[in-house]
Design an enzyme around this catalytic site. Structure first.
Site, PDB file in Angstrom:
ATOM      1  N   GLU A   1       0.819  -1.216   0.000  1.00 23.85           N
ATOM      2  CA  GLU A   1       0.000   0.000   0.000  1.00 23.85           C
ATOM      3  C   GLU A   1       0.853   1.267   0.000  1.00 23.85           C
ATOM      4  O   GLU A   1       0.561   2.206  -0.733  1.00 23.85           O
ATOM      5  CB  GLU A   1      -0.953   0.013   1.203  1.00 23.85           C
ATOM      6  CG  GLU A   1      -2.114  -0.956   1.078  1.00 23.85           C
ATOM      7  CD  GLU A   1      -3.150  -0.555   0.040  1.00 23.85           C
ATOM      8  OE1 GLU A   1      -3.041   0.522  -0.582  1.00 23.85           O
ATOM      9  OE2 GLU A   1      -4.089  -1.338  -0.161  1.00 23.85           O
TER      10      GLU A   1
ATOM     11  N   ASP B   1      -6.489   8.034  -0.546  1.00 21.13           N
ATOM     12  CA  ASP B   1      -5.976   7.048   0.403  1.00 21.13           C
ATOM     13  C   ASP B   1      -4.814   7.691   1.154  1.00 21.13           C
ATOM     14  O   ASP B   1      -3.977   8.359   0.549  1.00 21.13           O
ATOM     15  CB  ASP B   1      -5.487   5.795  -0.324  1.00 21.13           C
ATOM     16  CG  ASP B   1      -6.591   5.113  -1.111  1.00 21.13           C
ATOM     17  OD1 ASP B   1      -7.762   5.196  -0.694  1.00 21.13           O
ATOM     18  OD2 ASP B   1      -6.290   4.497  -2.148  1.00 21.13           O
TER      19      ASP B   1
END
EC number: 3.2.1.17
Length: 148
Positions: free
Chosen positions: A53, A71
């Site tokens: 991520e 995000d």
């Protein structure tokens, strides 16, 4: 004078980049925060998730033009569902925090929100990167040699 300018630029780049954890440093930190085995999720799976991520970077961000969300942080927690950035239409803010809290070098809030995410029915499958890179794979390499 040149030395001061160079030093200033170096400090600025560190501030913008945020903290990039070393692999074993992050493994020890996540273990200390109680993620090893949390909701049945191994520390190695959390580490794999963080690697894919954010590459262990606390200041990582990624804008999603489709739903105009972003995000945030080491776990890339999304502003549409989990945090408030003041810009995402229809945001839920299920973690009840500012998205900026997810960008801090101190990952206490990021870990607390990640724990909230996995309490939902999707669990760790809420993260696309985990499904693509970690699910049903040997993830032991992410904690190997860390003594955790």
């Amino acid at each position: 004078m040149k030395v001061l300018i160079i030093l200033g630029l170096v400090l600025l780049s560190v501030m913008v980049q945020g903290k990039v954890f070393e692999r074993c440093e992050l493994a020890r930190t996540l273990k200390r925060f109680g993620l090893d085995g949390y909701r049945g999720i191994s520390l190695a799976n959390w580490m794999c998730l963080a690697k894919w991520e954010s590459d262990y970077n606390t200041r990582a961000t990624n804008y999603n033009p489709g739903d105009q969300s972003t995000d945030y942080g080491i776990f890339q927690i999304n502003s549409h569902y989990w945090c408030n950035n003041g810009r995402t239409p229809g945001a839920v803010n299920a973690c009840h925090i500012s998205c900026n809290a997810l960008l801090q070098d101190d990952i206490t809030e990021a870990v607390a929100c990640a724990k909230r995410v996995v309490r939902d029915p999707q669990g760790i499958r809420a993260w696309v990167a985990w499904k693509a890179h970690c699910q049903n794979r040997d993830v032991s390499q992410y904690v190997q040699g860390c003594g955790v």
